[in-house]
Motif scaffolding. Sequence first.
Motif, PDB file in Angstrom:
ATOM      1  N   ALA A  24       0.754  -1.184   0.070  1.00  0.00           N
ATOM      2  CA  ALA A  24       0.028  -0.094   0.160  1.00  0.00           C
ATOM      3  C   ALA A  24       0.724   1.320   0.046  1.00  0.00           C
ATOM      4  CB  ALA A  24      -0.784   0.036   1.232  1.00  0.00           C
ATOM      5  N   SER A  25       2.018   0.998   0.085  1.00  0.00           N
ATOM      6  CA  SER A  25       3.025   2.309   0.024  1.00  0.00           C
ATOM      7  C   SER A  25       2.830   3.224  -1.251  1.00  0.00           C
ATOM      8  CB  SER A  25       4.393   2.070   0.326  1.00  0.00           C
ATOM      9  OG  SER A  25       5.438   2.995   0.376  1.00  0.00           O
ATOM     10  N   PRO A  26       2.779   4.493  -1.172  1.00  0.00           N
ATOM     11  CA  PRO A  26       2.550   5.200  -2.400  1.00  0.00           C
ATOM     12  C   PRO A  26       4.394   5.611  -2.862  1.00  0.00           C
ATOM     13  CG  PRO A  26       2.648   6.718  -0.276  1.00  0.00           C
ATOM     14  CD  PRO A  26       2.488   5.175   0.257  1.00  0.00           C
ATOM     15  N   LEU A  27       5.346   4.872  -2.147  1.00  0.00           N
ATOM     16  CA  LEU A  27       6.564   5.313  -2.776  1.00  0.00           C
ATOM     17  C   LEU A  27       6.798   4.060  -4.010  1.00  0.00           C
ATOM     18  CD1 LEU A  27       8.287   5.283   0.864  1.00  0.00           C
ATOM     19  CD2 LEU A  27       7.458   7.483  -0.770  1.00  0.00           C
ATOM     20  N   TRP A  28       5.930   3.283  -4.256  1.00  0.00           N
ATOM     21  CA  TRP A  28       6.231   2.270  -5.141  1.00  0.00           C
ATOM     22  C   TRP A  28       6.324   3.037  -6.348  1.00  0.00           C
ATOM     23  CZ3 TRP A  28       8.253  -2.076  -4.717  1.00  0.00           C
ATOM     24  CH2 TRP A  28       8.054  -2.727  -3.580  1.00  0.00           C
ATOM     25  N   GLY A  33       9.654   4.679 -11.188  1.00  0.00           N
ATOM     26  CA  GLY A  33      10.206   5.565 -11.986  1.00  0.00           C
ATOM     27  C   GLY A  33      11.651   5.413 -12.116  1.00  0.00           C
ATOM     28  N   ALA A  34      12.318   5.203 -10.907  1.00  0.00           N
ATOM     29  CA  ALA A  34      13.562   5.203 -10.832  1.00  0.00           C
ATOM     30  C   ALA A  34      14.217   3.984 -11.621  1.00  0.00           C
ATOM     31  CB  ALA A  34      14.123   5.110  -9.475  1.00  0.00           C
ATOM     32  N   ALA A  35      13.389   2.928 -11.719  1.00  0.00           N
ATOM     33  CA  ALA A  35      13.832   1.796 -12.191  1.00  0.00           C
ATOM     34  C   ALA A  35      13.753   1.771 -13.983  1.00  0.00           C
ATOM     35  CB  ALA A  35      12.629   0.446 -11.990  1.00  0.00           C
ATOM     36  N   ALA A  36      12.756   2.450 -14.353  1.00  0.00           N
ATOM     37  CA  ALA A  36      12.330   2.739 -15.798  1.00  0.00           C
ATOM     38  C   ALA A  36      13.807   3.616 -16.218  1.00  0.00           C
ATOM     39  CB  ALA A  36      11.124   3.184 -15.809  1.00  0.00           C
ATOM     40  N   GLY A  38      16.777   3.862 -15.127  1.00  0.00           N
ATOM     41  CA  GLY A  38      17.913   3.113 -15.056  1.00  0.00           C
ATOM     42  C   GLY A  38      17.860   2.257 -16.215  1.00  0.00           C
ATOM     43  N   LEU A  39      16.639   1.589 -16.529  1.00  0.00           N
ATOM     44  CA  LEU A  39      16.604   0.548 -17.658  1.00  0.00           C
ATOM     45  C   LEU A  39      16.799   1.402 -19.000  1.00  0.00           C
ATOM     46  CD1 LEU A  39      16.032  -2.273 -18.504  1.00  0.00           C
ATOM     47  CD2 LEU A  39      13.769  -1.549 -18.944  1.00  0.00           C
ATOM     48  N   ALA A  40      16.163   2.814 -19.168  1.00  0.00           N
ATOM     49  CA  ALA A  40      16.519   3.396 -20.394  1.00  0.00           C
ATOM     50  C   ALA A  40      17.887   3.868 -20.504  1.00  0.00           C
ATOM     51  CB  ALA A  40      15.617   4.551 -20.344  1.00  0.00           C
ATOM     52  N   TRP A  41      18.687   4.192 -19.382  1.00  0.00           N
ATOM     53  CA  TRP A  41      20.005   4.494 -19.390  1.00  0.00           C
ATOM     54  C   TRP A  41      20.781   3.375 -19.844  1.00  0.00           C
ATOM     55  CZ3 TRP A  41      22.864   8.751 -19.552  1.00  0.00           C
ATOM     56  CH2 TRP A  41      24.299   8.598 -19.308  1.00  0.00           C
ATOM     57  N   TRP A  42      20.550   2.216 -19.380  1.00  0.00           N
ATOM     58  CA  TRP A  42      21.406   1.036 -19.616  1.00  0.00           C
ATOM     59  C   TRP A  42      21.049   0.676 -21.191  1.00  0.00           C
ATOM     60  CZ3 TRP A  42      20.240  -4.062 -21.519  1.00  0.00           C
ATOM     61  CH2 TRP A  42      21.101  -5.013 -21.459  1.00  0.00           C
ATOM     62  N   TRP A  43      19.726   0.645 -21.986  1.00  0.00           N
ATOM     63  CA  TRP A  43      19.645   0.605 -23.256  1.00  0.00           C
ATOM     64  C   TRP A  43      20.334   1.313 -24.017  1.00  0.00           C
ATOM     65  CZ3 TRP A  43      18.784  -3.868 -25.709  1.00  0.00           C
ATOM     66  CH2 TRP A  43      17.779  -4.924 -25.047  1.00  0.00           C
ATOM     67  N   MET A  44      20.280   2.625 -23.666  1.00  0.00           N
ATOM     68  CA  MET A  44      20.959   3.742 -24.376  1.00  0.00           C
ATOM     69  C   MET A  44      22.525   3.496 -24.471  1.00  0.00           C
ATOM     70  SD  MET A  44      20.920   7.837 -23.883  1.00  0.00           S
ATOM     71  CE  MET A  44      22.058   7.734 -22.278  1.00  0.00           C
ATOM     72  N   THR A  45      23.042   3.130 -23.365  1.00  0.00           N
ATOM     73  CA  THR A  45      24.571   2.934 -23.473  1.00  0.00           C
ATOM     74  C   THR A  45      25.012   1.659 -24.052  1.00  0.00           C
ATOM     75  OG1 THR A  45      24.446   1.778 -21.326  1.00  0.00           O
ATOM     76  CG2 THR A  45      24.884   3.982 -21.207  1.00  0.00           C
TER      77      THR A  45
END
Length: 149
Positions: A24-28, A33-36, A38-45
């Motif tokens: 129930a945490s609103p922090l999810w 957003g942070a995981a997405a 990071g994933l975008a940065w990984w694919w870009m590199t």
Amino acid sequence: MAILSETPELPKAAVSPQALVGAASPLWAYFGGAAATGLAWWWMTRFTPQNLEAMFETAAVAPLKAVEVAEDAVVEEIAAPLQAAAELVPAVTSGTIEAAETVEPVMGGEAAPLGPVAAELIREEEAVQAAATPVRPRRTPPVPPSSDT
């Protein structure tokens, strides 16, 4: 101290800070957003610059060449039987046209005769349909009361 006694009690919090842990945490949303990111940065590199037009052009031209080769093989295979069939077709002359014009067209409205099996099937189907339709008795209209009495 009189001021403290006059203040009303504050309402209790609906959700305690200890309850903000888990599903129930609103922090999810922040974590997602942070995981997405990071994933975008990984694919870009990982991707290197490439000429996409040249890559797609070679992918599109190769099947076309294969189709042209197959088309030539099919034409060669079919050409001989088609040529033989064309030689078998009789030439149309004025005599064959006149002969076709003199033939009387057959016209008529008669139905083809039914075989015994088909006739029996039709009779059975009609009997089933007749048995399936209920027969309702006729109702007689009500007799109005007489006005003599």
